[in-house]
Design a protein around this motif. Sequence first.
Motif, mmCIF file in Angstrom:
data_model
loop_
_atom_site.group_PDB
_atom_site.id
_atom_site.type_symbol
_atom_site.label_atom_id
_atom_site.label_comp_id
_atom_site.label_asym_id
_atom_site.label_seq_id
_atom_site.Cartn_x
_atom_site.Cartn_y
_atom_site.Cartn_z
ATOM 1 N N LEU A 1 32.065 -8.527 -53.239
ATOM 2 C CA LEU A 1 33.123 -8.019 -54.630
ATOM 3 C C LEU A 1 33.443 -6.580 -54.012
ATOM 4 O O LEU A 1 34.308 -6.653 -54.522
ATOM 5 N N ALA A 2 32.808 -5.659 -53.298
ATOM 6 C CA ALA A 2 33.243 -4.700 -53.264
ATOM 7 C C ALA A 2 34.859 -4.195 -51.971
ATOM 8 O O ALA A 2 35.341 -3.661 -52.311
ATOM 9 N N VAL A 3 34.930 -5.639 -50.979
ATOM 10 C CA VAL A 3 35.506 -5.920 -50.561
ATOM 11 C C VAL A 3 36.998 -5.942 -51.393
ATOM 12 O O VAL A 3 38.422 -5.963 -51.189
ATOM 13 N N ILE A 4 37.147 -7.336 -52.694
ATOM 14 C CA ILE A 4 37.608 -7.679 -53.372
ATOM 15 C C ILE A 4 38.058 -6.850 -54.609
ATOM 16 O O ILE A 4 39.385 -6.764 -54.383
ATOM 17 N N ALA A 5 37.681 -5.880 -54.642
ATOM 18 C CA ALA A 5 37.844 -4.601 -55.805
ATOM 19 C C ALA A 5 38.311 -3.295 -54.824
ATOM 20 O O ALA A 5 39.177 -2.760 -55.474
ATOM 21 N N ALA A 6 38.739 -3.418 -53.471
ATOM 22 C CA ALA A 6 39.330 -2.674 -53.032
ATOM 23 C C ALA A 6 40.260 -3.131 -52.559
ATOM 24 O O ALA A 6 41.798 -1.852 -52.330
ATOM 25 N N ARG A 7 40.919 -4.174 -52.725
ATOM 26 C CA ARG A 7 42.451 -4.375 -52.433
ATOM 27 C C ARG A 7 43.146 -4.221 -53.144
ATOM 28 O O ARG A 7 43.291 -3.901 -54.604
ATOM 29 N N PRO A 8 44.339 -3.525 -52.897
ATOM 30 C CA PRO A 8 45.036 -2.952 -53.701
ATOM 31 C C PRO A 8 45.668 -3.851 -55.107
ATOM 32 O O PRO A 8 46.012 -5.139 -54.646
ATOM 33 N N SER A 9 45.642 -3.184 -55.546
ATOM 34 C CA SER A 9 46.513 -4.014 -56.760
ATOM 35 C C SER A 9 47.758 -4.267 -56.792
ATOM 36 O O SER A 9 48.380 -4.066 -56.433
ATOM 37 N N ARG A 10 47.608 -5.979 -57.310
ATOM 38 C CA ARG A 10 49.000 -6.616 -57.450
ATOM 39 C C ARG A 10 50.193 -5.586 -58.182
ATOM 40 O O ARG A 10 51.689 -5.351 -57.842
ATOM 41 N N ALA A 11 50.049 -4.829 -59.252
ATOM 42 C CA ALA A 11 50.366 -4.219 -60.334
ATOM 43 C C ALA A 11 50.651 -3.033 -59.947
ATOM 44 O O ALA A 11 52.063 -2.522 -60.197
#
Length: 133
Positions: free
Chosen positions: A116-126
Motif C-alpha cells: 500500500l505504501a509503494v502504491i501511495a508513493a507513486r506520483p499522481s497522474r494529475a
Amino acid sequence: MSRLSRLVPQFIIATAVLHFAYAVAAPNSWLPMLRDGLFDTVRGQSDVIAAERHGDLWFLITGIGLLALGTMAQQAVRQVGRLPVQVGSYLLAMGTIAFVVEPVSGAVLVIALGVLAVIAARPSRAGAAAPAA
C-alpha cells in the motif's frame, strides 16, 4: 495528496499500537521481569520463559520502530504532499524477512502495508507533466 498517502501512516501507527498492546498485555513477561530487576532478565531463565520474554521484548521494540516510521511518514505527507517510497521499501523488507523466518505471524500485514505504501508513493497522474506534442 492522495487519500491513501494520508491513510498509510495511520495504518502503520495503528499496527505499532497493536504491537504495544500485545507486548504490554503479555501476562508472563513484564511484571516478572520488573520484579527480577529488568536488567538482563531474558537470559538465564528456562527456555520457555526466555522465549516468551524475548518475543514480548521484540514486539515492544518493533512497535517503537513502526511508530517512528509511521509518524515520520505522516510528517512527510504533511510537508511534501506524498509518501516517500522508502516507507514502502522498509515495510516490505521487514515483512519479507519476518515472513521467511516465521511464516505464521503478522508479517503478511506488514507486507500488505508495504505494498500500500509503494502504491501511495507513486506520483499522481494529475501532478505529472503533460507529454510534449
